[in-house]
Scaffold this active site. Structure first.
Site, PDB file in Angstrom:
ATOM      1  N   ARG A  59       0.826  -1.213   0.000  1.00  0.00           N
ATOM      2  CA  ARG A  59       0.000   0.000   0.000  1.00  0.00           C
ATOM      3  C   ARG A  59       0.862   1.265   0.000  1.00  0.00           C
ATOM      4  O   ARG A  59       0.353   2.358  -0.246  1.00  0.00           O
ATOM      5  CB  ARG A  59      -0.993  -0.006   1.170  1.00  0.00           C
ATOM      6  CG  ARG A  59      -1.956   1.170   1.152  1.00  0.00           C
ATOM      7  CD  ARG A  59      -3.258   0.910   1.901  1.00  0.00           C
ATOM      8  NE  ARG A  59      -3.059   0.316   3.200  1.00  0.00           N
ATOM      9  CZ  ARG A  59      -2.567   0.963   4.273  1.00  0.00           C
ATOM     10  NH1 ARG A  59      -2.237   2.227   4.189  1.00  0.00           N
ATOM     11  NH2 ARG A  59      -2.428   0.328   5.406  1.00  0.00           N
ATOM     12  N   TYR A 112     -15.753  14.829 -16.907  1.00  0.00           N
ATOM     13  CA  TYR A 112     -16.253  13.458 -16.763  1.00  0.00           C
ATOM     14  C   TYR A 112     -17.214  13.430 -15.562  1.00  0.00           C
ATOM     15  O   TYR A 112     -16.922  14.044 -14.522  1.00  0.00           O
ATOM     16  CB  TYR A 112     -15.069  12.505 -16.567  1.00  0.00           C
ATOM     17  CG  TYR A 112     -15.511  11.133 -16.137  1.00  0.00           C
ATOM     18  CD1 TYR A 112     -16.356  10.386 -16.943  1.00  0.00           C
ATOM     19  CD2 TYR A 112     -15.123  10.606 -14.912  1.00  0.00           C
ATOM     20  CE1 TYR A 112     -16.794   9.134 -16.535  1.00  0.00           C
ATOM     21  CE2 TYR A 112     -15.552   9.358 -14.497  1.00  0.00           C
ATOM     22  CZ  TYR A 112     -16.393   8.629 -15.317  1.00  0.00           C
ATOM     23  OH  TYR A 112     -16.839   7.401 -14.915  1.00  0.00           O
ATOM     24  N   ASP A 184      -6.418  16.703 -16.463  1.00  0.00           N
ATOM     25  CA  ASP A 184      -6.738  15.312 -16.767  1.00  0.00           C
ATOM     26  C   ASP A 184      -6.340  15.070 -18.228  1.00  0.00           C
ATOM     27  O   ASP A 184      -6.955  15.621 -19.148  1.00  0.00           O
ATOM     28  CB  ASP A 184      -8.238  15.077 -16.538  1.00  0.00           C
ATOM     29  CG  ASP A 184      -8.663  13.633 -16.794  1.00  0.00           C
ATOM     30  OD1 ASP A 184      -8.028  12.963 -17.630  1.00  0.00           O
ATOM     31  OD2 ASP A 184      -9.653  13.194 -16.186  1.00  0.00           O
ATOM     32  N   LYS A 209      -7.981   3.696 -19.570  1.00  0.00           N
ATOM     33  CA  LYS A 209      -8.294   4.001 -20.959  1.00  0.00           C
ATOM     34  C   LYS A 209      -7.090   3.690 -21.871  1.00  0.00           C
ATOM     35  O   LYS A 209      -6.682   2.562 -21.946  1.00  0.00           O
ATOM     36  CB  LYS A 209      -8.762   5.452 -21.060  1.00  0.00           C
ATOM     37  CG  LYS A 209      -9.829   5.816 -20.001  1.00  0.00           C
ATOM     38  CD  LYS A 209     -11.097   5.028 -20.236  1.00  0.00           C
ATOM     39  CE  LYS A 209     -12.222   5.167 -19.212  1.00  0.00           C
ATOM     40  NZ  LYS A 209     -12.109   5.846 -17.974  1.00  0.00           N
TER      41      LYS A 209
HETATM   42  C1  PLP Z   1     -11.615  11.885 -18.692  1.00  0.00           C
HETATM   43  C2  PLP Z   1     -11.811  10.885 -17.587  1.00  0.00           C
HETATM   44  N1  PLP Z   1     -11.204  11.088 -16.413  1.00  0.00           N
HETATM   45  C3  PLP Z   1     -11.346  10.222 -15.386  1.00  0.00           C
HETATM   46  C4  PLP Z   1     -12.132   9.096 -15.491  1.00  0.00           C
HETATM   47  C5  PLP Z   1     -12.288   8.160 -14.321  1.00  0.00           C
HETATM   48  O1  PLP Z   1     -11.433   7.075 -14.441  1.00  0.00           O
HETATM   49  P1  PLP Z   1     -11.695   5.621 -13.826  1.00  0.00           P
HETATM   50  O2  PLP Z   1     -12.932   5.073 -14.460  1.00  0.00           O
HETATM   51  O3  PLP Z   1     -10.447   4.871 -14.169  1.00  0.00           O
HETATM   52  O4  PLP Z   1     -11.865   5.792 -12.349  1.00  0.00           O
HETATM   53  C6  PLP Z   1     -12.770   8.834 -16.717  1.00  0.00           C
HETATM   54  C7  PLP Z   1     -13.592   7.626 -16.880  1.00  0.00           C
HETATM   55  O5  PLP Z   1     -14.267   7.440 -17.866  1.00  0.00           O
HETATM   56  C8  PLP Z   1     -12.612   9.765 -17.780  1.00  0.00           C
HETATM   57  O6  PLP Z   1     -13.221   9.582 -18.966  1.00  0.00           O
END
Ligand code: PLP
Length: 395
Positions: A59, A112, A184, A209
């Site tokens: 962890r 998101y 992001d 992704k």
């Molecule tokens: C642009 C973006 N940021 C963050 C996330 C969240 O990621 P996770 O599903 O791996 O927690 C997503 C999920 O679709 C996303 O599209």
């Protein structure tokens, strides 16, 4: 081997891991262990006081995860990184680590869905405030700033309308006002865009992704140029909230990331062709793709990215009813919320990934109920085009 000067595709395969692989394994092993043993109490003292970089407990640190953290740092042009159990674990930990009660984040008005929920619903429960602004307009950002604002947070390209936000402009305004910039970079990946090189303070990823790339792992990453911040994020937040990545998932990412450049180039090629096909189709009223010359973010995307990515969204004549038929009738393209996989995936953001937004908010921020988002995959482009062509024709 001196790795720092190598090009992206080489770093994606070789970066990370200063120690020799055990048993000369070509692939870095999965250290599937919760704890690590010590030689004696002197060894304990050295590790616990960070005099040695040996391991204590997964962890906090794990060789497979450290290898991954070093590799993503090299690709994003950062100093260090933290591996998390999901993109949301990375995002929420970064937000909580940079805000105290009474302080605020300014976020782009479209994010998101779960990130929007954390910012607008969770943070306020703990006394942290937020303001939403249209960060494609730096003046809107300036107007939203007050002395309590400590972070500005956005995705670029934005999920799901692909708007492009000027990272460098936001950084300049933010830093003048003592505000940290968190980007992001999930849609662009470090292959197309490196926010740290444009001055951002922290980059976050849903590594679920493109970084993983094969739809078989849920994972998150945060990268920075500030080693002290990364230590703080890792030991005071990731470690204490407990959102650690499994070493097995770390290994899947190390494997997937080797082909990141290759996949991004091919997926972008397919996306460009599909975007042009849709733009020319009589049933399509609007295509959002940063690589289309008439797209609002085209010039800026050309400046701050080295490519346009493989995400697009579009609108059709007939609105929601037609959009629902399209996503339900496509055969090769699958109806699913994720993105960045080898498979072409489609979804209706208002009903799926962004359903946390109320209908009033959707309208206010220009997100229509009928917007169709496409994550263009690695199938043969003739088959992808055939699928869309046939579906649109039948409707
Ligand atoms: C642009 C973006 N940021 C963050 C996330 C969240 O990621 P996770 O599903 O791996 O927690 C997503 C999920 O679709 C996303 O599209």
């Amino acid at each position: 081997m001196k790795k720092q000067n190598h090009k992206f595709d080489t770093l994606a395969i070789h970066a990370g891991g200063k120690k020799k692989n055990p048993e000369n394994a070509l692939n870095y092993p999965i250290f599937m262990t919760s704890t690590f043993t010590f030689d004696d109490l002197d060894h304990v003292e050295k590790v616990m006081s960070f005099e040695s970089d040996d391991y204590v407990y997964t962890r906090g640190n794990n060789p497979t995860l450290r290898h991954l953290e070093q590799r993503i740092s090299a690709l994003e042009g950062g100093i260090a990184a933290v591996a998390f159990s999901s993109g949301m674990a990375a995002i929420s930990s970064v937000l909580f680590s940079l805000l105290k009660s009474g302080e605020k984040v300014i976020a782009h008005n479209i994010l998101y869905g779960s990130t929007h929920n954390v910012i607008t619903k969770l943070l306020p429960k703990y006394g942290m405030g937020y303001k939403l602004a249209d960060l494609t307009k730096p003046d809107d950002f300036i107007s939203a700033i007050d002395e309590k604002v400590k972070i500005v947070y956005f995705e670029t390209p934005v999920n799901p309308d692909l708007s492009i936000i000027d990272i460098n402009k936001i950084v300049k305004i933010a830093h003048k006002n003592g505000i940290k910039v968190v980007v992001d970079n999930t849609f662009a990946t470090p292959y197309f865009q490196r926010p740290l090189s444009l001055g951002a303070d922290v980059v976050v990823h849903s590594a679920t992704k493109y970084i993983g790339g094969h739809g078989d792992v849920v994972a998150g990453l945060a990268i920075s140029n500030d080693q002290d911040y990364i230590n703080y994020l890792k030991f005071d937040y990731m470690c204490e909230f407990g959102g650690v990545m499994s070493p097995f998932n770390g290994w899947l990412l190390l494997r997937g990331i080797k082909t990141l450049g290759l996949r991004m180039r091919e997926q972008e090629k397919n996306a460009k062709i599909l975007a042009k096909f849709l733009q020319a189709h009589s049933m399509v009223t609007k295509v959002n793709y940063p690589g289309l010359k008439n797209f609002s973010g085209f010039e800026l995307a050309k400046e701050q990215m080295i490519g346009f990515g493989a995400m697009l969204s579009f609108e059709v004549i007939g609105g929601l009813e037609t959009a629902r038929k399209i996503v339900s009738n496509l055969k090769l393209a699958k109806l699913a919320v994720s993105l960045g996989d080898c498979e072409t995936l489609v979804e209706l953001p208002a009903a799926m990934t962004h359903r946390g937004y109320s209908s009033i908010e959707l309208k206010k921020y220009g997100l229509s109920l009928s917007l169709i988002r496409v994550s263009v995959g690695l199938e043969d482009i003739a088959d992808i085009l055939g699928d869309f062509e046939q579906t649109l024709k039948n409707i």
